[in-house]
Design an enzyme around this catalytic site. Structure first.
Site, PDB file in Angstrom:
ATOM      1  N   SER A 190       0.852  -1.195   0.000  1.00 34.26           N
ATOM      2  CA  SER A 190       0.000   0.000   0.000  1.00 34.26           C
ATOM      3  C   SER A 190       0.883   1.239   0.000  1.00 34.26           C
ATOM      4  O   SER A 190       1.689   1.433   0.919  1.00 34.26           O
ATOM      5  CB  SER A 190      -0.886   0.014   1.247  1.00 34.26           C
ATOM      6  N   HIS A 203      -1.292  -1.358  -4.200  1.00 31.42           N
ATOM      7  CA  HIS A 203      -2.545  -1.016  -3.518  1.00 31.42           C
ATOM      8  C   HIS A 203      -2.592   0.500  -3.296  1.00 31.42           C
ATOM      9  O   HIS A 203      -1.669   1.084  -2.720  1.00 31.42           O
ATOM     10  CB  HIS A 203      -2.587  -1.769  -2.184  1.00 31.42           C
ATOM     11  N   ASP A 227      -4.764   3.639  -1.757  1.00 32.86           N
ATOM     12  CA  ASP A 227      -5.820   3.956  -0.797  1.00 32.86           C
ATOM     13  C   ASP A 227      -6.381   5.350  -1.049  1.00 32.86           C
ATOM     14  O   ASP A 227      -5.680   6.345  -0.871  1.00 32.86           O
ATOM     15  CB  ASP A 227      -5.261   3.882   0.629  1.00 32.86           C
ATOM     16  N   MET A 270      -9.075   8.129   0.043  1.00 28.98           N
ATOM     17  CA  MET A 270      -9.928   8.530   1.171  1.00 28.98           C
ATOM     18  C   MET A 270     -10.522   9.900   0.881  1.00 28.98           C
ATOM     19  O   MET A 270      -9.832  10.772   0.339  1.00 28.98           O
ATOM     20  CB  MET A 270      -9.093   8.604   2.456  1.00 28.98           C
ATOM     21  N   HIS A 276      -8.386   0.993  -3.643  1.00 30.55           N
ATOM     22  CA  HIS A 276      -9.291   0.792  -2.509  1.00 30.55           C
ATOM     23  C   HIS A 276      -9.989   2.120  -2.218  1.00 30.55           C
ATOM     24  O   HIS A 276      -9.364   3.041  -1.685  1.00 30.55           O
ATOM     25  CB  HIS A 276      -8.431   0.303  -1.324  1.00 30.55           C
ATOM     26  N   MET A 288     -12.113   4.304  -0.162  1.00 33.95           N
ATOM     27  CA  MET A 288     -12.741   4.533   1.139  1.00 33.95           C
ATOM     28  C   MET A 288     -13.494   5.846   1.029  1.00 33.95           C
ATOM     29  O   MET A 288     -13.113   6.880   1.595  1.00 33.95           O
ATOM     30  CB  MET A 288     -11.662   4.582   2.231  1.00 33.95           C
ATOM     31  N   MET A 333     -11.085  -5.930   6.072  1.00 35.21           N
ATOM     32  CA  MET A 333     -10.285  -4.959   6.828  1.00 35.21           C
ATOM     33  C   MET A 333      -9.985  -5.523   8.214  1.00 35.21           C
ATOM     34  O   MET A 333     -10.892  -5.947   8.930  1.00 35.21           O
ATOM     35  CB  MET A 333     -11.037  -3.633   6.978  1.00 35.21           C
ATOM     36  N   ASP A 381      -6.397  -6.479   4.647  1.00 37.58           N
ATOM     37  CA  ASP A 381      -5.770  -5.161   4.683  1.00 37.58           C
ATOM     38  C   ASP A 381      -5.812  -4.586   6.103  1.00 37.58           C
ATOM     39  O   ASP A 381      -6.898  -4.448   6.685  1.00 37.58           O
ATOM     40  CB  ASP A 381      -6.559  -4.255   3.715  1.00 37.58           C
TER      41      ASP A 381
HETATM   42  C1  DX5 Z   1      -6.113   1.550   5.902  1.00 36.89           C
HETATM   43  C2  DX5 Z   1      -5.718   1.312   4.457  1.00 36.89           C
HETATM   44  C3  DX5 Z   1      -4.619   0.348   4.352  1.00 36.89           C
HETATM   45  C4  DX5 Z   1      -3.346   0.853   4.982  1.00 36.89           C
HETATM   46  C5  DX5 Z   1      -2.549  -0.302   5.392  1.00 36.89           C
HETATM   47  O1  DX5 Z   1      -7.089   2.479   5.972  1.00 36.89           O
HETATM   48  O2  DX5 Z   1      -6.805   0.795   3.719  1.00 36.89           O
HETATM   49  O3  DX5 Z   1      -4.397  -0.106   3.033  1.00 36.89           O
HETATM   50  O4  DX5 Z   1      -2.601   1.653   4.145  1.00 36.89           O
HETATM   51  O5  DX5 Z   1      -1.492   0.172   6.142  1.00 36.89           O
HETATM   52  P1  DX5 Z   1      -0.746  -0.764   7.180  1.00 36.89           P
HETATM   53  O6  DX5 Z   1      -0.273  -1.967   6.430  1.00 36.89           O
HETATM   54  O7  DX5 Z   1       0.328   0.084   7.698  1.00 36.89           O
HETATM   55  O8  DX5 Z   1      -1.786  -1.145   8.222  1.00 36.89           O
HETATM   56 ZN    ZN Z   2      -6.317  -0.233   1.748  1.00 38.78          ZN
END
Ligand code: DX5
Ligand code: ZN
Length: 226
Positions: free
Chosen positions: A11, A36, A38, A40, A69, A71, A140, A178
C-alpha cells in the site's frame, strides 16, 4: 503446506509521496503482485489522500495491476473516472453502497475487476449474498483511515469464515486482507485463507528498505503451517 502463492499488495499510503514514482518502482522490482492505492474522501474516513490524477501517474510507473481501494461515500459517482485513470481492480466498501450489485456491475461493465471491502465491525452477512458477483473480497483488519495501525486480534476467524463460505459455494473471488499486516500477522491471515495481503507500513517504513521488507514478508509466508 506453504503459503508461497500468496500475493503481496504494497500500500503506497506509507510511501514517501515526494518520490512516489520511485517507491512504486521499488515495490515492482522487489516482486510485488499488485500496487494497492488507498483513496480517502474525508467523509467515509476522516482523512483525504489522493485522487484520479495520482492514480494516472502511478499507472505510468509500473506494469503491475493497480488495486484501488475506495474509502469514499457514494463510490458510484467516481467509478468511471478511477477506471479511466488506470485502476485494474476497484474496491468499494459495502458500508458505502446502498445498491451493491449495481455498483459491482458498473465496475465490471468497464472491463475491470470489482472488489468489495468490509470494515472490522461489519458482519459477513453484509457481503454473503454478493460474493458470486465479486472478483475480490477485502477484509479490513483495522478500521480504515490510517496507516500503521495494529491488526485487530482474532480477525482471522472472520477471514476463515469467509474462506469457508467461498469454498463451499465455489466462489472464485480473491480473498484479500488489509490492515496491520507484517511478518507476524501475514502467516495468520494466510493460514485463515487469505490469498492477497496488503501491507503499507511494513513495506514502506521498513528500516532496511522496500526490497528487504518484501523479501521478509515472502519469507514469513513461506513458513510451513503449524
Ligand atoms: C487503511 C488502508 C490500508 C493501509 C494499510 O485504511 O486501507 O491499506 O494503508 O497500512 P498498514 O499496512 O500500515 O496497516
Ligand atoms: Zn487499503
Amino acid at each position: 503446506m506453504t503459503f508461497t502463492q500468496i500475493k503481496l499488495a504494497p500500500s503506497i499510503l506509507s510511501a514517501d509521496f515526494a518520490r512516489l514514482g520511485e517507491q512504486v518502482a521499488e515495490a515492482t522490482r522487489a516482486g510485488a503482485d499488485y500496487i494497492h492505492v488507498d483513496v480517502m474522501d474525508g467523509h467515509f474516513v476522516p482523512e483525504i489522500t489522493l485522487g484520479t490524477r495520482i492514480v494516472e501517474a502511478i499507472k505510468r510507473c509500473t506494469q503491475l495491476p493497480l488495486d484501488v481501494h475506495l474509502m469514499i461515500e457514494q463510490p458510484e459517482r467516481h467509478i468511471a473516472s478511477f477506471l479511466d485513470a488506470g485502476a485494474d481492480i476497484l474496491t468499494v466498501h459495502a458500508e458505502a453502497c446502498t445498491h451493491l450489485h449495481r455498483v459491482i456491475e458498473q465496475i465490471k461493465e468497464h472491463g475491470a475487476k470489482a472488489g468489495v471491502a468490509i470494515n472490522p465491525g461489519t458482519s459477513v452477512i453484509a457481503i454473503e449474498g454478493a460474493l458470486h458477483w465479486m472478483d475480490l473480497v477485502l477484509v479490513m483488519t483495522v478500521n480504515p483511515g490510517l496507516p500503521a495501525q495494529k491488526y485487530i486480534p482474532g480477525s482471522e476467524k472472520k477471514i476463515a469464515r469467509i474462506r469457508h463460505i467461498m469454498d463451499g459455494r465455489g466462489v472464485k473471488a480473491e480473498l484479500s486482507v488489509d490492515g496491520g499486516i507484517n511478518t507476524s500477522t501475514a502467516p495468520l491471515v494466510a493460514r485463515a485463507g487469505a490469498q492477497v495481503v496488503v501491507a503499507g507500513s511494513a513495506v514502506y517504513n521498513h528500516p532496511e528498505g522496500v526490497e528487504v521488507a518484501i523479501r521478509k514478508l515472502r519469507e514469513s509466508l513461506a513458513l510451513p503451517e503449524g
